[in-house]
Design a protein around this motif. Structure first.
Motif, mmCIF file in Angstrom:
data_model
loop_
_atom_site.group_PDB
_atom_site.id
_atom_site.type_symbol
_atom_site.label_atom_id
_atom_site.label_comp_id
_atom_site.label_asym_id
_atom_site.label_seq_id
_atom_site.Cartn_x
_atom_site.Cartn_y
_atom_site.Cartn_z
ATOM 1 N N MET A 1 -20.172 44.079 -46.184
ATOM 2 C CA MET A 1 -20.991 43.012 -46.246
ATOM 3 C C MET A 1 -19.993 41.886 -46.490
ATOM 4 N N ALA A 2 -19.622 40.850 -45.739
ATOM 5 C CA ALA A 2 -18.856 39.806 -46.054
ATOM 6 C C ALA A 2 -19.547 38.934 -47.064
ATOM 7 N N ARG A 3 -18.384 38.401 -48.164
ATOM 8 C CA ARG A 3 -18.770 37.524 -49.188
ATOM 9 C C ARG A 3 -18.090 36.393 -49.138
ATOM 10 N N SER A 4 -18.541 35.160 -49.005
ATOM 11 C CA SER A 4 -17.873 33.954 -49.118
ATOM 12 C C SER A 4 -17.998 33.226 -50.416
ATOM 13 N N ILE A 5 -16.717 33.191 -50.955
ATOM 14 C CA ILE A 5 -16.713 32.857 -52.392
ATOM 15 C C ILE A 5 -16.123 31.311 -52.242
ATOM 16 N N PRO A 6 -16.621 30.339 -53.080
ATOM 17 C CA PRO A 6 -16.089 29.043 -52.799
ATOM 18 C C PRO A 6 -14.605 28.753 -53.478
ATOM 19 N N SER A 7 -14.391 29.598 -54.379
ATOM 20 C CA SER A 7 -12.970 29.555 -54.994
ATOM 21 C C SER A 7 -12.552 30.840 -54.989
ATOM 22 N N LEU A 8 -12.138 31.586 -53.835
ATOM 23 C CA LEU A 8 -11.699 32.726 -53.678
ATOM 24 C C LEU A 8 -10.298 32.968 -54.433
ATOM 25 N N ARG A 9 -10.131 33.957 -55.210
ATOM 26 C CA ARG A 9 -8.804 33.814 -56.085
ATOM 27 C C ARG A 9 -7.894 35.223 -55.269
ATOM 28 N N LEU A 10 -6.789 34.990 -55.337
ATOM 29 C CA LEU A 10 -5.811 36.202 -54.924
ATOM 30 C C LEU A 10 -6.269 37.460 -55.772
ATOM 31 N N ALA A 11 -6.459 37.118 -57.035
ATOM 32 C CA ALA A 11 -6.550 38.532 -57.988
ATOM 33 C C ALA A 11 -7.913 39.077 -57.359
ATOM 34 N N ASP A 12 -8.752 38.315 -57.139
ATOM 35 C CA ASP A 12 -9.968 38.958 -56.468
ATOM 36 C C ASP A 12 -9.601 39.830 -55.641
ATOM 37 N N VAL A 13 -9.040 39.205 -54.646
ATOM 38 C CA VAL A 13 -8.807 40.223 -53.251
ATOM 39 C C VAL A 13 -7.863 41.374 -53.871
ATOM 40 N N PHE A 14 -6.927 41.288 -54.773
ATOM 41 C CA PHE A 14 -6.216 42.562 -55.241
ATOM 42 C C PHE A 14 -7.172 43.535 -55.866
ATOM 43 N N GLU A 15 -8.113 43.022 -56.753
ATOM 44 C CA GLU A 15 -8.887 44.019 -57.470
ATOM 45 C C GLU A 15 -9.711 44.590 -56.608
ATOM 46 N N ALA A 16 -10.484 43.974 -55.594
ATOM 47 C CA ALA A 16 -11.339 44.394 -54.725
ATOM 48 C C ALA A 16 -10.766 45.479 -53.807
ATOM 49 N N GLY A 17 -9.549 45.194 -53.218
ATOM 50 C CA GLY A 17 -9.096 46.033 -52.325
ATOM 51 C C GLY A 17 -7.884 47.261 -52.664
ATOM 52 N N ARG A 18 -7.896 47.008 -54.065
ATOM 53 C CA ARG A 18 -6.579 47.763 -54.528
ATOM 54 C C ARG A 18 -6.736 49.476 -53.999
ATOM 55 N N ALA A 19 -7.733 50.033 -54.222
ATOM 56 C CA ALA A 19 -7.866 51.412 -53.940
ATOM 57 C C ALA A 19 -7.574 51.555 -52.274
ATOM 58 N N ALA A 20 -8.194 50.803 -51.383
ATOM 59 C CA ALA A 20 -8.127 51.229 -50.009
ATOM 60 C C ALA A 20 -6.553 50.808 -49.723
ATOM 61 N N LEU A 21 -5.939 49.872 -50.315
ATOM 62 C CA LEU A 21 -4.668 49.336 -49.969
ATOM 63 C C LEU A 21 -3.767 50.640 -50.409
ATOM 64 N N MET A 22 -3.787 50.940 -51.491
ATOM 65 C CA MET A 22 -2.993 52.157 -52.140
ATOM 66 C C MET A 22 -3.040 53.337 -51.120
#
Length: 274
Positions: A1-22
Motif C-alpha cells: 500500500m502506497a503511503r503519501s507523507i507530507p515531509s518524506l525524509r530520506l532516512a524514512d526511505v532507507f529505514e523502510a527499504g533497507r532489508a529489500a535493498l540489501m
C-alpha cells in the motif's frame, strides 16, 4: 500500500527499504554508499546520542539529538555550504571570471561507477592540468582555479563533470606582473577538449584503469564568461554538500512495491550565471 507523507525524509526511505535493498543489491553496494545510508538513517534519531544545553544564568535547558555530519545528509550540510561560499567570495578578485566545464564522456561513465576514486582523481588532474597548461602557453600566466565535481545532471543521470572557475587573468611570474584577459573570451573550447582528452586518458592509464575501446575522438568542454564569478560560485555551492536527490523532491514511497517516486528537472541547454 502506497503511503503519501507530507515531509518524506530520506532516512524514512532507507529505514523502510533497507532489508529489500540489501537482499537484492547488497553485494553491489560500495562501502561508502553503505556508510552514507547508515549515517543518514541514524542522524538525529537518538542513535548517536544527544546534547544537553543548559543556561549558566538560569535553570533553562534543552536537549538536541546529535546529527551525523555526513556530507550526503540533507539535514547536516547547510552550514558547510554557507561557510564554503563565504570562503570563496573572500578570494574573488575585481576582474571578470570564466567557468570551464570538463565532461566525462559516456563511454567512461561506467568506470566512474565502478572505480570512482581513481576516475574522479584522474578527472580533476586532467582538468586542472589542462587549465594550467593553457594559461601558461596562451596567456603566459599562472591562473588561479576553483574546481568542483558534479556527478549527476538535473535529470539525476550519472553525468560526471568538473566545473573550474578561473579569473580573467593571472600572474606572469617572470615579469612579476598581472596579465589580464581582454573581453569575454578565454580559450578555444575545441582545443581545450583535445588536450583534456589526452591528459585524462593518460591519467587513467597511469592509475591502472582499463580504458574501453571505441571512445569518440571529439569530447566536449564548455568555456564561458560568468561575470563577477559570484553567481557561478552560488550555483556550484547548491550541489557541493548534499546527495543527489533533495528531500523536497521525494514524492512517495510504496511499501508493497518498494518503489520511490521523486521529481527531477528536465535538462536545459544553458543557464544564466551573470
Amino acid at each position: 500500500m502506497a503511503r503519501s507523507i507530507p515531509s518524506l525524509r530520506l532516512a524514512d526511505v532507507f529505514e523502510a527499504g533497507r532489508a529489500a535493498l540489501m537482499a537484492q543489491y547488497g553485494v553491489r553496494l560500495q562501502a561508502h554508499q553503505q556508510r552514507a545510508m547508515a549515517a543518514i538513517t541514524a542522524c538525529r534519531s537518538g542513535a548517536l546520542g544527544a546534547l544537553d544545553w543548559r543556561c549558566v544564568d538560569c535553570t533553562g535547558s534543552r536537549e538536541t539529538l546529535r546529527s551525523c555530519g555526513h556530507r550526503s545528509c540533507p539535514a547536516c550540510q547547510n552550514h558547510s555550504t554557507t561557510a564554503w561560499l563565504e570562503r570563496q567570495r573572500a578570494k574573488l578578485l575585481p576582474v571578470d571570471y570564466f567557468m570551464i566545464t570538463f565532461t566525462l564522456p559516456a563511454g567512461l561513465r561506467p568506470l566512474a561507477h565502478a572505480q570512482p576514486r581513481a576516475v574522479y582523481a584522474a578527472l580533476f588532474k586532467a582538468a586542472a592540468g589542462t587549465v594550467k597548461g593553457f594559461g601558461a602557453h596562451q596567456l603566459k600566466a599562472e591562473l588561479g582555479q576553483c574546481a568542483v565535481l558534479h556527478t549527476h545532471n538535473r535529470r539525476l543521470d550519472l553525468h560526471p563533470h568538473v566545473h573550474v572557475v578561473v579569473p580573467g587573468g593571472g600572474i606572469d611570474a617572470a615579469r612579476r606582473q598581472w596579465r589580464k584577459v581582454q573581453g569575454r573570451y578565454l580559450f578555444n573550447e575545441f582545443a581545450l577538449a583535445r588536450v583534456f582528452r589526452a591528459k585524462l586518458l593518460r591519467a587513467l592509464h597511469e592509475a591502472g584503469v582499463s580504458i574501453p575501446v571505441g571512445l569518440p575522438p571529439r569530447w566536449v568542454v564548455d568555456c564561458r564568461s560568468v561575470g563577477s564569478g559570484e553567481p557561478a560560485l552560488e550555483y556550484l555551492s547548491r550541489y557541493l554538500y548534499r546527495g543527489v536527490i533533495r528531500e523536497r523532491d521525494l514524492v512517495d514511497y510504496d511499501d508493497s512495491a518498494g518503489t520511490v517516486t521523486f521529481r527531477s528537472t528536465a535538462r536545459r541547454k544553458s543557464f544564466p550565471l551573470y
